[in-house]
Design a protein around this motif. Structure first.
Motif, PDB file in Angstrom:
ATOM      1  N   SER A   1       0.838  -1.208   0.000  1.00 49.52           N
ATOM      2  CA  SER A   1       0.000   0.000   0.000  1.00 49.52           C
ATOM      3  C   SER A   1       0.865   1.246   0.000  1.00 49.52           C
ATOM      4  O   SER A   1       0.550   2.232  -0.670  1.00 49.52           O
ATOM      5  CB  SER A   1      -0.928   0.011   1.222  1.00 49.52           C
ATOM      6  OG  SER A   1      -1.842  -1.048   1.150  1.00 49.52           O
TER       7      SER A   1
ATOM      8  N   GLN B   1      -7.156   1.156  -0.168  1.00 52.34           N
ATOM      9  CA  GLN B   1      -7.565  -0.093   0.473  1.00 52.34           C
ATOM     10  C   GLN B   1      -8.843   0.122   1.299  1.00 52.34           C
ATOM     11  O   GLN B   1      -9.720  -0.721   1.322  1.00 52.34           O
ATOM     12  CB  GLN B   1      -6.423  -0.568   1.372  1.00 52.34           C
ATOM     13  CG  GLN B   1      -6.577  -1.975   1.877  1.00 52.34           C
ATOM     14  CD  GLN B   1      -5.267  -2.497   2.477  1.00 52.34           C
ATOM     15  OE1 GLN B   1      -4.304  -1.747   2.629  1.00 52.34           O
ATOM     16  NE2 GLN B   1      -5.242  -3.756   2.814  1.00 52.34           N
TER      17      GLN B   1
ATOM     18  N   ASP C   1      -5.720  -0.792  -4.800  1.00 55.48           N
ATOM     19  CA  ASP C   1      -5.236  -1.491  -3.616  1.00 55.48           C
ATOM     20  C   ASP C   1      -6.319  -2.442  -3.111  1.00 55.48           C
ATOM     21  O   ASP C   1      -7.308  -2.017  -2.535  1.00 55.48           O
ATOM     22  CB  ASP C   1      -4.860  -0.472  -2.539  1.00 55.48           C
ATOM     23  CG  ASP C   1      -3.975  -1.080  -1.459  1.00 55.48           C
ATOM     24  OD1 ASP C   1      -3.864  -2.314  -1.403  1.00 55.48           O
ATOM     25  OD2 ASP C   1      -3.402  -0.306  -0.675  1.00 55.48           O
ATOM     26  N   GLU C   2      -6.137  -3.710  -3.351  1.00 61.18           N
ATOM     27  CA  GLU C   2      -7.089  -4.755  -2.973  1.00 61.18           C
ATOM     28  C   GLU C   2      -8.518  -4.445  -3.415  1.00 61.18           C
ATOM     29  O   GLU C   2      -9.443  -4.468  -2.610  1.00 61.18           O
ATOM     30  CB  GLU C   2      -7.035  -4.992  -1.467  1.00 61.18           C
ATOM     31  CG  GLU C   2      -5.646  -5.415  -1.040  1.00 61.18           C
ATOM     32  CD  GLU C   2      -5.627  -6.056   0.330  1.00 61.18           C
ATOM     33  OE1 GLU C   2      -6.588  -6.765   0.628  1.00 61.18           O
ATOM     34  OE2 GLU C   2      -4.662  -5.827   1.053  1.00 61.18           O
TER      35      GLU C   2
ATOM     36  N   GLY D   1      -3.445  -3.227   6.428  1.00 65.45           N
ATOM     37  CA  GLY D   1      -4.820  -3.730   6.384  1.00 65.45           C
ATOM     38  C   GLY D   1      -4.992  -5.076   7.072  1.00 65.45           C
ATOM     39  O   GLY D   1      -5.923  -5.287   7.857  1.00 65.45           O
TER      40      GLY D   1
HETATM   41 MG   LIG Z   1      -2.143  -2.712   2.195  1.00 63.54          MG
END
Ligand SMILES: [Mg+2]
Ligand SMILES: Nc1ncnc2c1ncn2[C@@H]1O[C@H](COP(=O)(O)OP(=O)(O)OP(=O)(O)O)[C@@H](O)[C@H]1O
Length: 506
Positions: A48, A90, A169-170, A403
């Protein structure tokens, strides 16, 4: 091949520290235009942070960055956007009270005679929705949308800003199986249009499917960058962890068919999202809840936890009816919920790890209402150790953890209470493979000790790998029940989509 394309983004010697923690060090990376470049690594590896540096959200301490070969210094996301780089974070960053249309064009509204042009916005929104094939409602505030829907709004916003490079991000972490397919298809369409994507994900299958190049990070360092076709999933895992790993589910002890029922719900209804749902969970049993996003899985979890009012139905814990007016009633009855959205419902991101961990069970560390510091310290130390929360500093502010480590804090927060029933909604979302296996072990262990567990997950293999019994939801109902032996991906998907033939339907 002699032809060498100028990288769209190129970084050299990039470093970033956060008050003593080295998030990135000595990163050299080139991102080729028109490719999907994946970043993988364990929780806290620096993915991230690297994405944020590229998108101007975080300023690096060392190193240099070039866009199209020209040195740049981004002081803000606006600087990055001016260079054609946008990011999808995220954690979702929308204005909850505004509509999807307003969020997509926020700050860059098409104007007519100086005023925001609502019609033009709506038209461009519809075009965008069409081209990405996202089924997002233009009306109503986005705050009430499910996480997966909100994420789509964020993606639309990045596309609306004509970004040449989008850091995601994800993006799939909160999506159901079918939605992941849509998103991956949308990413492929973006790539065909020449857009470059930096894609962060813990799901290696989708990384393998979508990425042209893969960069592995470990402890803030770049381990390797390889064409996706040249590195296998086991090699990736090994590069991420720095060791090889047998990824397997823990042994799930059989659950006795005459173990007492710890949770029983009958005739649960809530408007049209839950239509007459009944289920039982026995002590020591892990029940998996599968279904598409929107089928009612999370709504059922919330209903069983007293977070939403029921229109009808009863819930019993250990045979005792529970009047569910609020989550407090559920908690007092011995139910714990690990919610789908850690930011909104589960964690106090501005508070320390210690506070978050002990918040849900203050009674174990207080005496006549006063917190006993030694007990708090002991409980928190146990949580950090048991769940391998990194960094293991109780005073760290939760919002600054990676996260996956936030997810571990959330887990420990509820489990230190030793509830009778655990409802885990997407328990491993955004969690790396090592932590994921640790969470599976924890769930199996808790069931082994007699806790009843309801696991909701969009990752089918997670449901199939853990559960004694699988319930498949569709349109607010339990469409099918499968024993561990009978459950397989095809059966679950057929039940979820409602495409099974009449004679096999339950
Ligand atoms: Mg992350
Ligand atoms: N704002 C911040 N303040 C303090 N430390 C931070 C901050 N942001 C990141 N870190 C630390 O930097 C390291 C890298 O974090 P990062 O969020 O980049 O990891 P990640 O690879 O994205 O992990 P995850 O898979 O869990 O999302 C971690 O140790 C994290 O705790």
């Amino acid at each position: 091949m002699a032809h060498v394309e100028t990288p769209l983004v190129s970084v050299r010697g990039l470093g970033k520290r956060f008050s003593g923690v080295t998030a990135l060090t000595g990163i050299d990376l080139d991102i080729t235009p028109g490719t999907v470049h994946a970043l993988v690594g364990e929780n806290g590896a620096g993915k991230s942070t690297l994405g944020k540096v590229i998108a101007g959200v975080v300023r690096p301490d060392d190193g240099e960055m070039r866009v199209d070969g020209v040195p740049v210094t981004f002081r803000s996301p606006a600087d990055a956007l001016a260079a054609g780089i946008a990011a999808i974070q995220q954690e979702i960053a929308l204005v909850p009270a505004r509509t999807a249309v307003e969020n997509v064009f926020l700050g860059r509204e098409p104007r007519r005679r100086g005023l925001p042009d609502a019609r033009a916005m709506r038209r461009r929104f519809d075009e965008l929705r069409e081209s990405l094939r996202f089924n997002v409602s233009p009306i109503g505030s986005v705050g009430v949308l499910r996480t997966g829907e909100q994420q789509k709004v964020e993606i639309m916003r990045a596309v609306a800003r004509d970004a040449r490079l989008v850091v995601m991000d994800e993006p799939t972490a909160a999506l159901g199986v079918d939605e992941v397919e849509h998103l991956l298809a949308a990413i492929k369409r973006l790539r065909e249009r020449g857009t470059t994507i930096v894609f962060v994900s813990h799901r290696l299958e989708e990384v393998k499917e979508i990425a042209d190049a893969i960069t592995v990070l470990r402890n803030g360092e770049l381990v390797t960058t390889r064409p996706a076709a040249e590195i296998s999933a086991p090699q990736l895992v090994e590069a991420m962890l720095g060791r090889s790993l047998q990824s397997a589910f823990p042994t799930i002890a059989p659950c006795s068919p005459d173990a007492p029922v710890v949770l029983s719900a009958r005739g649960v209804r809530r408007s049209d999202v839950l239509r007459d749902v009944s289920l039982e969970i026995r002590a020591g049993e892990i029940v998996g809840l599968a279904g598409l996003v929107g089928s009612g899985r999370s709504e059922l979890a919330r209903a069983l936890f007293g977070a939403d009012q029921l229109d009808a139905g009863t819930v019993e814990v250990d045979g005792e009816p529970v009047v569910m007016r609020s989550p407090k009633d559920a908690i007092d009855a011995g139910i714990a919920l690990i919610p789908e959205s850690r930011k909104d419902e589960g964690l106090f991101v501005d508070a320390t790890v210690a506070r978050n961990v002990t918040m849900a069970h203050l009674h174990t560390i207080t005496r006549r209402g006063v917190v006993q510091p030694h007990r708090e310290r002991a409980e928190v130390a146990r949580a950090i150790d048991e769940f391998d929360i990194r960094p293991g500093d109780p005073r760290q502010i939760v919002g600054t953890l990676s996260g996956g480590n936030q997810q571990k804090v959330l887990f420990s927060k509820w489990l230190l209470r030793h509830p009778k029933v655990l409802i885990a909604d997407e328990p491993t979302r955004g969690v790396d493979i090592g932590a994921k296996l640790a969470i599976y072990e924890i769930i199996a262990g808790l069931a082994g000790e007699g806790m009843g567990v309801l696991v909701i997950s969009s990752e089918l293999e997670e449901v199939l790998g853990l559960a004694h019994r699988v319930l498949v939801m569709r349109q607010g109902r339990i469409a099918r029940e499968l024993s561990r032996e009978d459950a397989n991906p095809e059966r679950v998907m057929h039940a979820a989509f409602g495409t099974e033939t009449a004679q096999v339907a339950a």
